[in-house]
Design a protein around this motif. Structure first.
Motif, PDB file in Angstrom:
ATOM      1  N   LYS A  11     -18.234  19.263   2.583  1.00  0.00           N
ATOM      2  CA  LYS A  11     -18.097  20.683   2.270  1.00  0.00           C
ATOM      3  C   LYS A  11     -16.616  20.992   2.067  1.00  0.00           C
ATOM      4  CE  LYS A  11     -22.167  22.255   4.800  1.00  0.00           C
ATOM      5  NZ  LYS A  11     -22.671  23.071   5.923  1.00  0.00           N
ATOM      6  N   ASP A  12     -16.319  22.039   1.321  1.00  0.00           N
ATOM      7  CA  ASP A  12     -14.932  22.404   1.046  1.00  0.00           C
ATOM      8  C   ASP A  12     -14.139  22.668   2.326  1.00  0.00           C
ATOM      9  OD1 ASP A  12     -15.341  22.142  -1.674  1.00  0.00           O
ATOM     10  OD2 ASP A  12     -15.788  24.267  -1.960  1.00  0.00           O
ATOM     11  N   SER A  13     -14.790  23.137   3.363  1.00  0.00           N
ATOM     12  CA  SER A  13     -14.105  23.479   4.611  1.00  0.00           C
ATOM     13  C   SER A  13     -13.839  22.265   5.512  1.00  0.00           C
ATOM     14  CB  SER A  13     -14.930  24.516   5.387  1.00  0.00           C
ATOM     15  OG  SER A  13     -16.216  23.980   5.698  1.00  0.00           O
ATOM     16  N   VAL A  14     -14.307  21.075   5.111  1.00  0.00           N
ATOM     17  CA  VAL A  14     -14.160  19.865   5.926  1.00  0.00           C
ATOM     18  C   VAL A  14     -13.144  18.940   5.274  1.00  0.00           C
ATOM     19  CG1 VAL A  14     -15.359  17.833   6.853  1.00  0.00           C
ATOM     20  CG2 VAL A  14     -16.539  20.044   6.747  1.00  0.00           C
ATOM     21  N   LEU A  15     -12.186  18.474   6.074  1.00  0.00           N
ATOM     22  CA  LEU A  15     -11.181  17.539   5.578  1.00  0.00           C
ATOM     23  C   LEU A  15     -11.839  16.199   5.260  1.00  0.00           C
ATOM     24  CD1 LEU A  15      -8.160  16.854   5.103  1.00  0.00           C
ATOM     25  CD2 LEU A  15      -8.125  16.053   7.468  1.00  0.00           C
ATOM     26  N   ASP A  16     -11.573  15.678   4.086  1.00  0.00           N
ATOM     27  CA  ASP A  16     -12.114  14.391   3.649  1.00  0.00           C
ATOM     28  C   ASP A  16     -11.053  13.322   3.893  1.00  0.00           C
ATOM     29  OD1 ASP A  16     -13.037  12.158   2.278  1.00  0.00           O
ATOM     30  OD2 ASP A  16     -13.709  13.292   0.533  1.00  0.00           O
ATOM     31  N   PRO A  17     -11.164  12.539   4.970  1.00  0.00           N
ATOM     32  CA  PRO A  17     -10.107  11.577   5.298  1.00  0.00           C
ATOM     33  C   PRO A  17      -9.915  10.482   4.252  1.00  0.00           C
ATOM     34  CG  PRO A  17     -12.000  11.284   6.753  1.00  0.00           C
ATOM     35  CD  PRO A  17     -12.255  12.517   5.944  1.00  0.00           C
ATOM     36  N   LYS A  18     -10.986  10.032   3.628  1.00  0.00           N
ATOM     37  CA  LYS A  18     -10.842   8.995   2.585  1.00  0.00           C
ATOM     38  C   LYS A  18     -10.087   9.551   1.379  1.00  0.00           C
ATOM     39  CE  LYS A  18     -15.023   6.462   3.787  1.00  0.00           C
ATOM     40  NZ  LYS A  18     -16.384   6.107   3.366  1.00  0.00           N
ATOM     41  N   ALA A  19     -10.419  10.764   0.990  1.00  0.00           N
ATOM     42  CA  ALA A  19      -9.734  11.378  -0.151  1.00  0.00           C
ATOM     43  C   ALA A  19      -8.257  11.581   0.163  1.00  0.00           C
ATOM     44  CB  ALA A  19     -10.399  12.697  -0.515  1.00  0.00           C
ATOM     45  N   GLU A  20      -7.941  12.003   1.382  1.00  0.00           N
ATOM     46  CA  GLU A  20      -6.542  12.200   1.771  1.00  0.00           C
ATOM     47  C   GLU A  20      -5.780  10.883   1.741  1.00  0.00           C
ATOM     48  OE1 GLU A  20      -4.894  15.112   2.183  1.00  0.00           O
ATOM     49  OE2 GLU A  20      -6.796  15.967   1.499  1.00  0.00           O
ATOM     50  N   ALA A  21      -6.403   9.801   2.191  1.00  0.00           N
ATOM     51  CA  ALA A  21      -5.760   8.488   2.168  1.00  0.00           C
ATOM     52  C   ALA A  21      -5.496   8.038   0.735  1.00  0.00           C
ATOM     53  CB  ALA A  21      -6.621   7.471   2.905  1.00  0.00           C
ATOM     54  N   ILE A  22      -6.436   8.287  -0.151  1.00  0.00           N
ATOM     55  CA  ILE A  22      -6.263   7.907  -1.557  1.00  0.00           C
ATOM     56  C   ILE A  22      -5.163   8.740  -2.191  1.00  0.00           C
ATOM     57  CG2 ILE A  22      -7.372   7.882  -3.830  1.00  0.00           C
ATOM     58  CD1 ILE A  22     -10.015   7.214  -2.307  1.00  0.00           C
ATOM     59  N   THR A  24      -2.610  10.043  -0.711  1.00  0.00           N
ATOM     60  CA  THR A  24      -1.339   9.531  -0.186  1.00  0.00           C
ATOM     61  C   THR A  24      -0.938   8.249  -0.915  1.00  0.00           C
ATOM     62  OG1 THR A  24      -1.750  10.509   1.978  1.00  0.00           O
ATOM     63  CG2 THR A  24      -0.167   8.709   1.898  1.00  0.00           C
ATOM     64  N   ALA A  25      -1.896   7.362  -1.129  1.00  0.00           N
ATOM     65  CA  ALA A  25      -1.609   6.111  -1.845  1.00  0.00           C
ATOM     66  C   ALA A  25      -1.179   6.388  -3.285  1.00  0.00           C
ATOM     67  CB  ALA A  25      -2.834   5.198  -1.821  1.00  0.00           C
ATOM     68  N   LEU A  26      -1.793   7.364  -3.922  1.00  0.00           N
ATOM     69  CA  LEU A  26      -1.395   7.710  -5.285  1.00  0.00           C
ATOM     70  C   LEU A  26       0.030   8.214  -5.329  1.00  0.00           C
ATOM     71  CD1 LEU A  26      -4.663   9.487  -6.510  1.00  0.00           C
ATOM     72  CD2 LEU A  26      -3.763   7.292  -7.304  1.00  0.00           C
ATOM     73  N   THR A  27       0.402   9.042  -4.359  1.00  0.00           N
ATOM     74  CA  THR A  27       1.775   9.560  -4.300  1.00  0.00           C
ATOM     75  C   THR A  27       2.765   8.419  -4.097  1.00  0.00           C
ATOM     76  OG1 THR A  27       0.984  11.654  -3.406  1.00  0.00           O
ATOM     77  CG2 THR A  27       3.309  11.152  -3.077  1.00  0.00           C
ATOM     78  N   ARG A  28       2.411   7.486  -3.224  1.00  0.00           N
ATOM     79  CA  ARG A  28       3.285   6.320  -3.006  1.00  0.00           C
ATOM     80  C   ARG A  28       3.424   5.473  -4.260  1.00  0.00           C
ATOM     81  NH1 ARG A  28       0.822   4.777   2.775  1.00  0.00           N
ATOM     82  NH2 ARG A  28       1.944   6.335   3.992  1.00  0.00           N
ATOM     83  N   ALA A  29       2.408   5.507  -5.115  1.00  0.00           N
ATOM     84  CA  ALA A  29       2.447   4.758  -6.378  1.00  0.00           C
ATOM     85  C   ALA A  29       3.073   5.585  -7.491  1.00  0.00           C
ATOM     86  CB  ALA A  29       1.044   4.332  -6.761  1.00  0.00           C
ATOM     87  N   SER A  30       3.727   6.686  -7.123  1.00  0.00           N
ATOM     88  CA  SER A  30       4.400   7.589  -8.066  1.00  0.00           C
ATOM     89  C   SER A  30       3.436   8.240  -9.046  1.00  0.00           C
ATOM     90  CB  SER A  30       5.519   6.854  -8.819  1.00  0.00           C
ATOM     91  OG  SER A  30       6.484   6.404  -7.895  1.00  0.00           O
ATOM     92  N   ILE A  31       2.206   8.419  -8.637  1.00  0.00           N
ATOM     93  CA  ILE A  31       1.223   9.160  -9.429  1.00  0.00           C
ATOM     94  C   ILE A  31       1.101  10.519  -8.764  1.00  0.00           C
ATOM     95  CG2 ILE A  31      -1.146   9.242 -10.280  1.00  0.00           C
ATOM     96  CD1 ILE A  31      -1.150   6.137  -9.985  1.00  0.00           C
ATOM     97  N   ASN A  32       1.799  11.491  -9.322  1.00  0.00           N
ATOM     98  CA  ASN A  32       1.947  12.783  -8.666  1.00  0.00           C
ATOM     99  C   ASN A  32       1.174  13.911  -9.335  1.00  0.00           C
ATOM    100  OD1 ASN A  32       3.813  11.758  -6.701  1.00  0.00           O
ATOM    101  ND2 ASN A  32       5.307  11.659  -8.356  1.00  0.00           N
ATOM    102  N   ASN A  33       0.405  13.616 -10.358  1.00  0.00           N
ATOM    103  CA  ASN A  33      -0.272  14.690 -11.090  1.00  0.00           C
ATOM    104  C   ASN A  33      -1.726  14.882 -10.676  1.00  0.00           C
ATOM    105  OD1 ASN A  33      -1.000  12.233 -12.240  1.00  0.00           O
ATOM    106  ND2 ASN A  33      -1.343  13.135 -14.249  1.00  0.00           N
ATOM    107  N   VAL A  34      -2.191  14.190  -9.652  1.00  0.00           N
ATOM    108  CA  VAL A  34      -3.565  14.369  -9.170  1.00  0.00           C
ATOM    109  C   VAL A  34      -3.564  15.563  -8.227  1.00  0.00           C
ATOM    110  CG1 VAL A  34      -5.482  13.340  -7.894  1.00  0.00           C
ATOM    111  CG2 VAL A  34      -4.102  11.926  -9.424  1.00  0.00           C
ATOM    112  N   GLN A  35      -4.199  16.631  -8.647  1.00  0.00           N
ATOM    113  CA  GLN A  35      -4.214  17.865  -7.865  1.00  0.00           C
ATOM    114  C   GLN A  35      -5.257  17.850  -6.758  1.00  0.00           C
ATOM    115  OE1 GLN A  35      -1.998  20.498  -8.328  1.00  0.00           O
ATOM    116  NE2 GLN A  35      -1.014  18.913  -9.539  1.00  0.00           N
TER     117      GLN A  35
END
Length: 87
Positions: A11-22, A24-35
């Motif tokens: 649900k939108d009100s629940v934090l998705d830990p797998k999505a947050e980890a992904i 973070t990994a995208l940001t570390r890979a310099s992929i910063n346009n994923v909203q």
């Protein structure tokens, strides 16, 4: 015979830990346009039922009882008739 395609996500009100980890990994890979990112589960069921409505009611019950944690997850599905030859 009917085929159901079921999508389950947090649900939108629940934090998705797998999505947050992904994310973070995208940001570390310099992929910063994923909203936004959503991780979910996908199921396909083939079932027999007397009607489209009966198949939909059965899929809804399966989702509530087994496929989704209704406290944390939401689901959507489609049910369509299929030919016996395709099954």
């Amino acid at each position: 015979m009917y085929q159901a395609k079921v999508y389950v996500n947090y649900k939108d009100s629940v934090l998705d830990p797998k999505a947050e980890a992904i994310k973070t990994a995208l940001t570390r890979a310099s992929i910063n346009n994923v909203q936004d990112l959503m991780v979910g589960k996908y199921f396909e069921l083939r079932l027999t039922a007397d009607s489209q409505l009966a198949a939909e009611q059965q899929v809804d019950a399966i989702c509530d009882q087994l496929l989704a944690n209704i406290n944390m997850e939401q689901y959507r599905y489609t049910v369509s008739a299929i030919d016996e030859v395709q099954a």
